[in-house]
Design an enzyme around this catalytic site. Structure first.
Site, PDB file in Angstrom:
ATOM      1  N   PHE A 126       0.899  -1.081   0.117  1.00  0.00           N
ATOM      2  CA  PHE A 126      -0.015  -0.030   0.005  1.00  0.00           C
ATOM      3  C   PHE A 126       1.049   1.235   0.017  1.00  0.00           C
ATOM      4  O   PHE A 126       1.933   1.203   0.798  1.00  0.00           O
ATOM      5  CB  PHE A 126      -0.805  -0.052   1.194  1.00  0.00           C
ATOM      6  CG  PHE A 126      -1.962   1.062   1.293  1.00  0.00           C
ATOM      7  CD1 PHE A 126      -3.401   0.807   0.303  1.00  0.00           C
ATOM      8  CD2 PHE A 126      -1.787   2.406   2.088  1.00  0.00           C
ATOM      9  CE1 PHE A 126      -4.196   1.883   0.656  1.00  0.00           C
ATOM     10  CE2 PHE A 126      -2.657   3.049   1.834  1.00  0.00           C
ATOM     11  CZ  PHE A 126      -3.837   3.023   1.209  1.00  0.00           C
ATOM     12  N   ASP A 200       2.707  -5.308   8.178  1.00  0.00           N
ATOM     13  CA  ASP A 200       1.534  -4.726   8.112  1.00  0.00           C
ATOM     14  C   ASP A 200       0.503  -5.641   8.107  1.00  0.00           C
ATOM     15  O   ASP A 200       0.367  -6.373   7.329  1.00  0.00           O
ATOM     16  CB  ASP A 200       1.641  -3.612   7.123  1.00  0.00           C
ATOM     17  CG  ASP A 200       0.537  -2.701   6.978  1.00  0.00           C
ATOM     18  OD1 ASP A 200      -0.775  -3.094   7.494  1.00  0.00           O
ATOM     19  OD2 ASP A 200       0.576  -1.554   6.563  1.00  0.00           O
ATOM     20  N   TYR A 223     -10.203   0.103  11.537  1.00  0.00           N
ATOM     21  CA  TYR A 223     -11.251   0.577  10.852  1.00  0.00           C
ATOM     22  C   TYR A 223     -11.436  -0.366   9.515  1.00  0.00           C
ATOM     23  O   TYR A 223     -12.711  -0.396   8.965  1.00  0.00           O
ATOM     24  CB  TYR A 223     -11.163   1.855  10.417  1.00  0.00           C
ATOM     25  CG  TYR A 223     -10.103   2.454   9.577  1.00  0.00           C
ATOM     26  CD1 TYR A 223      -9.895   1.694   8.046  1.00  0.00           C
ATOM     27  CD2 TYR A 223      -8.991   3.030   9.885  1.00  0.00           C
ATOM     28  CE1 TYR A 223      -8.629   2.115   7.361  1.00  0.00           C
ATOM     29  CE2 TYR A 223      -7.816   3.478   9.341  1.00  0.00           C
ATOM     30  CZ  TYR A 223      -7.984   2.991   7.784  1.00  0.00           C
ATOM     31  OH  TYR A 223      -6.710   3.206   6.957  1.00  0.00           O
ATOM     32  N   LYS A 224     -10.811  -1.446   9.372  1.00  0.00           N
ATOM     33  CA  LYS A 224     -11.099  -2.450   8.156  1.00  0.00           C
ATOM     34  C   LYS A 224     -12.073  -3.623   8.613  1.00  0.00           C
ATOM     35  O   LYS A 224     -13.127  -3.328   9.181  1.00  0.00           O
ATOM     36  CB  LYS A 224      -9.899  -2.689   7.553  1.00  0.00           C
ATOM     37  CG  LYS A 224      -9.372  -1.421   6.614  1.00  0.00           C
ATOM     38  CD  LYS A 224      -8.117  -1.888   5.972  1.00  0.00           C
ATOM     39  CE  LYS A 224      -7.451  -0.512   5.260  1.00  0.00           C
ATOM     40  NZ  LYS A 224      -6.183  -0.561   5.016  1.00  0.00           N
ATOM     41  N   ARG A 370     -12.172  -5.072  -6.356  1.00  0.00           N
ATOM     42  CA  ARG A 370     -12.117  -5.712  -5.137  1.00  0.00           C
ATOM     43  C   ARG A 370     -13.310  -6.098  -4.612  1.00  0.00           C
ATOM     44  O   ARG A 370     -14.301  -5.136  -4.663  1.00  0.00           O
ATOM     45  CB  ARG A 370     -11.216  -5.010  -4.079  1.00  0.00           C
ATOM     46  CG  ARG A 370      -9.898  -4.519  -4.527  1.00  0.00           C
ATOM     47  CD  ARG A 370      -9.221  -3.967  -3.185  1.00  0.00           C
ATOM     48  NE  ARG A 370      -9.816  -2.879  -2.760  1.00  0.00           N
ATOM     49  CZ  ARG A 370      -9.302  -2.489  -1.585  1.00  0.00           C
ATOM     50  NH1 ARG A 370      -7.929  -2.629  -0.924  1.00  0.00           N
ATOM     51  NH2 ARG A 370      -9.934  -1.354  -1.111  1.00  0.00           N
TER      52      ARG A 370
HETATM   53  C1  PLP Z   1      -5.373   0.504   4.696  1.00  0.00           C
HETATM   54  C2  PLP Z   1      -3.904   0.424   4.888  1.00  0.00           C
HETATM   55  C3  PLP Z   1      -3.075   1.652   5.465  1.00  0.00           C
HETATM   56  C4  PLP Z   1      -3.756   2.807   5.813  1.00  0.00           C
HETATM   57  O1  PLP Z   1      -3.147   3.687   6.459  1.00  0.00           O
HETATM   58  P1  PLP Z   1      -3.784   4.893   7.393  1.00  0.00           P
HETATM   59  O2  PLP Z   1      -2.648   5.762   8.023  1.00  0.00           O
HETATM   60  O3  PLP Z   1      -4.590   4.233   8.343  1.00  0.00           O
HETATM   61  O4  PLP Z   1      -4.706   5.581   6.521  1.00  0.00           O
HETATM   62  C5  PLP Z   1      -1.941   1.555   5.477  1.00  0.00           C
HETATM   63  N1  PLP Z   1      -1.113   0.269   4.904  1.00  0.00           N
HETATM   64  C6  PLP Z   1      -2.080  -0.677   4.416  1.00  0.00           C
HETATM   65  C7  PLP Z   1      -1.183  -2.101   3.926  1.00  0.00           C
HETATM   66  C8  PLP Z   1      -3.412  -0.620   4.433  1.00  0.00           C
HETATM   67  O5  PLP Z   1      -4.214  -1.558   3.847  1.00  0.00           O
END
Ligand code: PLP
Length: 411
Positions: A126, A200, A223-224, A370
């Site tokens: 990400f 992560d 939050y996911k 997705r």
């Molecule tokens: C959703 C997600 C994030 C989100 O980062 P935020 O700082 O919470 O916005 C980071 N890394 C991955 C792999 C994600 O899927």
């Protein structure tokens, strides 16, 4: 058809997790397959937040830092997340965003390997993970980022590892394809090369059983799949063997050994508490704790079994209804998280057309549609309805409609 809708209804009746769906508020007539982006709202959350606002804040004001446990929320909430990721008590601190925790983890990890100047970052990860590694490397100075990935020509982890590597940051589950790493195998390989492993867990915690107990650091959001609400506190895991030796670069007063002594200089608190920085967003923690009340009761093996059943069912149906469509996710369920992705050159309008027909998935660049299957509230009939709607949108080319072409701010 490989299965009928009625057979899906029977599977839902036999589902050991079926009662969990009633604990969530879901809009009527919607198949919600975006729990991998923003988890559904637990029914209990609104009352819990209202209580925190009206009573803890409204009536008791600042006394609530002591009486309602506000001060300790980062630790008490972290201890409730710990079992979901295979961590022990006192190893997880909840707070900040994932991005900020990545910065804290990377800047804490690198000094543990003095003399090694390379950070391995994954081009498939990400973007925020890669951006923050760039920022951390620049802030610390004199570090090199070595990119790996699955794209043609990119290095593989094996090729990139060497005795100059200080740390590796990977996502357990890929946000685009849902492909899952074998955490133990990768961690062992990285540590055998003398480097530190940072995971992560954004797309794995709450999606499948996770065990990071062998790893050095981990971070993730809530939050996911964990349903903590928009902007809910993220978390950092630091293996207890590192606690004494690590430094939080954002060394704020909440991570001080004696914050109310108001000493002139920073002294770190013991344990993972030193990764706290400033005042916690109490209302967001309250919402997250409401959803953790649900997660406390979830059998993760049953969750995984249902996740595999739902994603496999969806893949089988789409195989039959949309022959030739390119599956971006692993076919082997053992290598898949809880989402299914397809490649389509017009993926964005396809995802928009699906949303218009009540099937909420999303689109990720460059060509990924997705579908996230959050096993606590997604049913077999949802997988069935999503597959038939997907087939209709593609078969009748409903996505060609002008209204679906324009990009919204959040895709
Ligand atoms: C959703 C997600 C994030 C989100 O980062 P935020 O700082 O919470 O916005 C980071 N890394 C991955 C792999 C994600 O899927």
């Amino acid at each position: 058809m490989v299965i009928s809708r009625a057979e899906c209804e029977t599977l839902d009746e036999q589902d050991p997790l079926r009662d969990f769906r009633d604990e969530f508020t879901l809009p009527p007539g919607v198949v919600y397959l975006l729990g991998n982006s923003l988890g559904a709202l637990p029914r209990r959350t609104a009352a819990r937040v209202a209580h925190a606002v009206e009573s803890e804040w409204g009536l008791h004001l600042g006394a609530s830092w002591n009486t309602a446990g506000w001060w300790d929320l980062p630790q008490t909430t972290g201890d409730r997340i710990a079992p979901l990721i295979g961590a022990g008590p006192g190893e997880v601190l909840a707070g900040d965003s994932t991005s900020v925790n990545i910065f804290k983890a990377v800047t804490a990890a690198l000094p543990l390997r003095p003399g090694r100047r390379v950070i391995i970052s994954d081009l498939d990860n990400f973007p925020t993970d890669r951006y923050v590694v760039e920022g951390a490397a620049a802030a610390l100075g004199d570090y090199e980022i070595r990119d790996i990935g699955t794209a043609d020509g990119a290095l593989r982890l094996e090729e990139a590892l060497g005795d100059d590597v200080a740390m590796v940051l990977l996502s357990q589950v890929d946000y685009r394809t849902g492909a899952a790493h074998d955490v133990d195998a990768v961690t062992a390989r990285v540590q055998a090369a003398g480097a530190l492993m940072v995971w992560d867990l954004c797309h794995s915690a709450g999606a499948l059983p996770v065990d990071v107990s062998g790893a050095d650091f981990a971070i993730g959001c809530t939050y996911k799949y964990l349903n903590g609400g928009p902007g809910a506190p993220a978390y950092i895991y630091v293996a207890s063997r590192h606690h004494e030796h690590v430094r939080n670069v954002i060394s704020g007063w909440h991570g001080h050994a004696a914050p109310f002594d108001f000493e002139p200089h920073y002294r770190p608190a013991d344990g993972v508490r030193r990764f706290a920085s400033g005042s916690p967003p109490v209302l967001s923690y309250t919402a997250l704790n409401a959803s953790l009340d649900i997660w406390e009761r979830v059998d993760m093996r049953a969750l995984r079994a249902k996740s595999v059943a739902l994603t496999s069912l969806f893949i089988d149906l789409v195989d039959e209804l949309c022959p030739g469509l390119s599956l971006a996710s692993p076919r082997d369920a053992d290598r898949r998280g809880s989402q299914v992705s397809y490649r389509h050159p017009d993926g964005y309008p396809v995802a928009r057309a699906l949303v218009d027909r009540g099937v909420i998935g999303d689109y990720r660049e460059p060509d990924i549609v997705r579908f996230g299957f959050a096993p606590l509230y997604v049913r077999h009939v949802d997988a069935y309805d999503a597959a038939t709607t997907f087939a209709e949108v593609l078969g009748k080319e409903l996505w060609r409609d002008e209204q679906y072409q324009r990009r919204l701010t959040v895709t």
